[in-house]
Scaffold this motif. Structure first.
Motif, PDB file in Angstrom:
ATOM      1  N   ILE A 111       0.837  -1.207   0.000  1.00  0.00           N
ATOM      2  CA  ILE A 111       0.000   0.000   0.000  1.00  0.00           C
ATOM      3  C   ILE A 111       0.867   1.252   0.000  1.00  0.00           C
ATOM      4  O   ILE A 111       0.585   2.211  -0.720  1.00  0.00           O
ATOM      5  CB  ILE A 111      -0.970  -0.009   1.201  1.00  0.00           C
ATOM      6  CG1 ILE A 111      -2.013  -1.113   1.017  1.00  0.00           C
ATOM      7  CG2 ILE A 111      -1.653   1.351   1.366  1.00  0.00           C
ATOM      8  CD1 ILE A 111      -2.824  -1.408   2.258  1.00  0.00           C
ATOM      9  N   GLY A 112       1.929   1.247   0.795  1.00  0.00           N
ATOM     10  CA  GLY A 112       2.827   2.399   0.840  1.00  0.00           C
ATOM     11  C   GLY A 112       3.418   2.700  -0.522  1.00  0.00           C
ATOM     12  O   GLY A 112       3.459   3.856  -0.951  1.00  0.00           O
ATOM     13  N   VAL A 113       3.841   1.655  -1.236  1.00  0.00           N
ATOM     14  CA  VAL A 113       4.391   1.834  -2.584  1.00  0.00           C
ATOM     15  C   VAL A 113       3.307   2.365  -3.519  1.00  0.00           C
ATOM     16  O   VAL A 113       3.523   3.327  -4.262  1.00  0.00           O
ATOM     17  CB  VAL A 113       4.972   0.496  -3.114  1.00  0.00           C
ATOM     18  CG1 VAL A 113       5.268   0.583  -4.602  1.00  0.00           C
ATOM     19  CG2 VAL A 113       6.223   0.117  -2.336  1.00  0.00           C
ATOM     20  N   ARG A 114       2.125   1.751  -3.459  1.00  0.00           N
ATOM     21  CA  ARG A 114       1.030   2.138  -4.363  1.00  0.00           C
ATOM     22  C   ARG A 114       0.582   3.577  -4.128  1.00  0.00           C
ATOM     23  O   ARG A 114       0.323   4.322  -5.066  1.00  0.00           O
ATOM     24  CB  ARG A 114      -0.143   1.176  -4.151  1.00  0.00           C
ATOM     25  CG  ARG A 114      -1.351   1.483  -5.021  1.00  0.00           C
ATOM     26  CD  ARG A 114      -2.488   0.515  -4.781  1.00  0.00           C
ATOM     27  NE  ARG A 114      -3.132   0.786  -3.516  1.00  0.00           N
ATOM     28  CZ  ARG A 114      -3.753  -0.131  -2.776  1.00  0.00           C
ATOM     29  NH1 ARG A 114      -3.803  -1.377  -3.153  1.00  0.00           N
ATOM     30  NH2 ARG A 114      -4.327   0.204  -1.642  1.00  0.00           N
ATOM     31  N   GLU A 115       0.467   3.955  -2.865  1.00  0.00           N
ATOM     32  CA  GLU A 115      -0.067   5.283  -2.534  1.00  0.00           C
ATOM     33  C   GLU A 115       1.028   6.341  -2.395  1.00  0.00           C
ATOM     34  O   GLU A 115       0.717   7.515  -2.212  1.00  0.00           O
ATOM     35  CB  GLU A 115      -0.866   5.215  -1.216  1.00  0.00           C
ATOM     36  CG  GLU A 115      -2.008   4.213  -1.218  1.00  0.00           C
ATOM     37  CD  GLU A 115      -3.143   4.573  -2.152  1.00  0.00           C
ATOM     38  OE1 GLU A 115      -3.347   5.764  -2.416  1.00  0.00           O
ATOM     39  OE2 GLU A 115      -3.831   3.648  -2.616  1.00  0.00           O
ATOM     40  N   GLY A 116       2.299   5.905  -2.422  1.00  0.00           N
ATOM     41  CA  GLY A 116       3.397   6.847  -2.234  1.00  0.00           C
ATOM     42  C   GLY A 116       3.525   7.308  -0.800  1.00  0.00           C
ATOM     43  O   GLY A 116       4.011   8.409  -0.528  1.00  0.00           O
ATOM     44  N   ASP A 117       3.075   6.474   0.146  1.00  0.00           N
ATOM     45  CA  ASP A 117       3.118   6.803   1.574  1.00  0.00           C
ATOM     46  C   ASP A 117       4.230   6.029   2.271  1.00  0.00           C
ATOM     47  O   ASP A 117       4.711   5.019   1.766  1.00  0.00           O
ATOM     48  CB  ASP A 117       1.790   6.426   2.250  1.00  0.00           C
ATOM     49  CG  ASP A 117       0.630   7.291   1.813  1.00  0.00           C
ATOM     50  OD1 ASP A 117       0.865   8.439   1.389  1.00  0.00           O
ATOM     51  OD2 ASP A 117      -0.514   6.816   1.903  1.00  0.00           O
ATOM     52  N   SER A 118       4.571   6.496   3.449  1.00  0.00           N
ATOM     53  CA  SER A 118       5.513   5.749   4.274  1.00  0.00           C
ATOM     54  C   SER A 118       4.804   4.507   4.816  1.00  0.00           C
ATOM     55  O   SER A 118       3.571   4.429   4.839  1.00  0.00           O
ATOM     56  CB  SER A 118       5.981   6.605   5.456  1.00  0.00           C
ATOM     57  OG  SER A 118       4.902   6.807   6.369  1.00  0.00           O
ATOM     58  N   PHE A 119       5.596   3.543   5.262  1.00  0.00           N
ATOM     59  CA  PHE A 119       5.031   2.329   5.856  1.00  0.00           C
ATOM     60  C   PHE A 119       4.123   2.698   7.027  1.00  0.00           C
ATOM     61  O   PHE A 119       3.023   2.159   7.165  1.00  0.00           O
ATOM     62  CB  PHE A 119       6.175   1.405   6.326  1.00  0.00           C
ATOM     63  CG  PHE A 119       5.699   0.121   6.925  1.00  0.00           C
ATOM     64  CD1 PHE A 119       5.447  -0.983   6.120  1.00  0.00           C
ATOM     65  CD2 PHE A 119       5.504  -0.001   8.296  1.00  0.00           C
ATOM     66  CE1 PHE A 119       5.007  -2.179   6.665  1.00  0.00           C
ATOM     67  CE2 PHE A 119       5.065  -1.192   8.853  1.00  0.00           C
ATOM     68  CZ  PHE A 119       4.821  -2.279   8.035  1.00  0.00           C
ATOM     69  N   GLU A 120       4.575   3.639   7.855  1.00  0.00           N
ATOM     70  CA  GLU A 120       3.818   4.033   9.057  1.00  0.00           C
ATOM     71  C   GLU A 120       2.481   4.662   8.689  1.00  0.00           C
ATOM     72  O   GLU A 120       1.461   4.365   9.301  1.00  0.00           O
ATOM     73  CB  GLU A 120       4.651   5.000   9.920  1.00  0.00           C
ATOM     74  CG  GLU A 120       5.863   4.377  10.568  1.00  0.00           C
ATOM     75  CD  GLU A 120       7.044   4.146   9.610  1.00  0.00           C
ATOM     76  OE1 GLU A 120       7.086   4.777   8.514  1.00  0.00           O
ATOM     77  OE2 GLU A 120       7.908   3.316   9.953  1.00  0.00           O
ATOM     78  N   LYS A 121       2.491   5.550   7.680  1.00  0.00           N
ATOM     79  CA  LYS A 121       1.226   6.182   7.264  1.00  0.00           C
ATOM     80  C   LYS A 121       0.300   5.141   6.654  1.00  0.00           C
ATOM     81  O   LYS A 121      -0.908   5.132   6.939  1.00  0.00           O
ATOM     82  CB  LYS A 121       1.482   7.319   6.272  1.00  0.00           C
ATOM     83  CG  LYS A 121       0.159   7.959   5.786  1.00  0.00           C
ATOM     84  CD  LYS A 121       0.364   9.316   5.196  1.00  0.00           C
ATOM     85  CE  LYS A 121      -0.856   9.988   4.657  1.00  0.00           C
ATOM     86  NZ  LYS A 121      -2.160   9.597   5.121  1.00  0.00           N
ATOM     87  N   ILE A 127      -5.319   0.526   8.955  1.00  0.00           N
ATOM     88  CA  ILE A 127      -5.961   0.024  10.178  1.00  0.00           C
ATOM     89  C   ILE A 127      -7.271   0.772  10.413  1.00  0.00           C
ATOM     90  O   ILE A 127      -8.302   0.171  10.702  1.00  0.00           O
ATOM     91  CB  ILE A 127      -5.011   0.150  11.392  1.00  0.00           C
ATOM     92  CG1 ILE A 127      -3.902  -0.892  11.272  1.00  0.00           C
ATOM     93  CG2 ILE A 127      -5.769   0.004  12.703  1.00  0.00           C
ATOM     94  CD1 ILE A 127      -2.777  -0.729  12.277  1.00  0.00           C
ATOM     95  N   GLU A 128      -7.235   2.086  10.239  1.00  0.00           N
ATOM     96  CA  GLU A 128      -8.444   2.894  10.431  1.00  0.00           C
ATOM     97  C   GLU A 128      -9.503   2.531   9.389  1.00  0.00           C
ATOM     98  O   GLU A 128     -10.691   2.386   9.709  1.00  0.00           O
ATOM     99  CB  GLU A 128      -8.083   4.379  10.337  1.00  0.00           C
ATOM    100  CG  GLU A 128      -9.219   5.294  10.737  1.00  0.00           C
ATOM    101  CD  GLU A 128      -8.795   6.748  10.843  1.00  0.00           C
ATOM    102  OE1 GLU A 128      -9.690   7.608  10.814  1.00  0.00           O
ATOM    103  OE2 GLU A 128      -7.590   7.038  10.961  1.00  0.00           O
ATOM    104  N   ARG A 129      -9.080   2.362   8.150  1.00  0.00           N
ATOM    105  CA  ARG A 129     -10.010   2.020   7.063  1.00  0.00           C
ATOM    106  C   ARG A 129     -10.650   0.650   7.300  1.00  0.00           C
ATOM    107  O   ARG A 129     -11.862   0.486   7.148  1.00  0.00           O
ATOM    108  CB  ARG A 129      -9.234   2.045   5.751  1.00  0.00           C
ATOM    109  CG  ARG A 129     -10.060   1.882   4.534  1.00  0.00           C
ATOM    110  CD  ARG A 129      -9.207   2.152   3.307  1.00  0.00           C
ATOM    111  NE  ARG A 129      -9.614   1.294   2.225  1.00  0.00           N
ATOM    112  CZ  ARG A 129      -8.836   0.899   1.256  1.00  0.00           C
ATOM    113  NH1 ARG A 129      -7.577   1.266   1.224  1.00  0.00           N
ATOM    114  NH2 ARG A 129      -9.291   0.136   0.307  1.00  0.00           N
TER     115      ARG A 129
END
Length: 175
Positions: A111-121, A127-129
């Motif tokens: 997901i981080g790679v796909r969305e361009g986010d950090s692992f933590e984000k 988790i929230e979703r």
């Protein structure tokens, strides 16, 4: 043949759906794309749309009614959504139902790679979703998304390439 593909975010659902569509020559409908389009139209995040959906059941219900409508109208289709297997079973619509999963670490990295986010984000947002989805599905449909009894095939995609996932699915469908 109707086929549903379900699983948590980052499990490889969309990739498997697209690959299977190409291999079988079947139309594929990815319902997560619809949810993303609604969020984009409202200029809000998926998390914000999920929070809205917790208060407004029409958001989920309109998408889920569309799943059933498309399934009824098409004997040969692939439907990718979190609830497609449950919706078709509840409406007595035959389908081969697939569930893909992966460990949280693998999913968050994807997901981080796909969305361009950090692992933590990616971890925090996912988790929230997932919590919002589980709450809504139980509240609106009395569906426990951890109930795997509706699926014909369950695949752990952690250590598999997309081609290996496709091969497992094709073997199960043909077997």
């Amino acid at each position: 043949m109707r086929i549903t593909i379900s699983g948590p975010p980052g499990s490889g659902k969309t990739t498997a759906c697209n690959n299977l569509s190409e291999a079988l020559g079947l139309k594929a409908v990815v319902f997560g794309k619809i949810f993303r389009e609604i969020a984009a139209e409202k200029n809000i995040s998926l998390i914000e749309l999920g929070a809205m959906a917790e208060k407004d059941p029409t958001i989920d219900k309109s998408i889920d009614e569309r799943i059933v409508e498309i399934a009824r109208e098409n004997e040969d289709i692939i439907l990718e959504s979190r609830l497609s297997a449950y919706m078709l079973k509840r409406n007595d619509i035959p389908a081969f139902k697939i569930y893909l999963y992966a460990s949280p670490e693998v999913r968050m990295a994807r997901i981080g790679v796909r969305e361009g986010d950090s692992f933590e984000k990616a971890m925090a947002d996912t988790i929230e979703r997932q919590a919002s989805e589980a709450k809504r599905y139980m509240m609106y449909y009395n569906i426990d998304i951890n109930d795997m009894s509706v699926y014909d095939l369950i695949v752990n995609t952690d250590d598999l390439t997309p081609d290996e996932v496709l091969e497992l699915i094709l073997d199960a469908i043909e077997g």
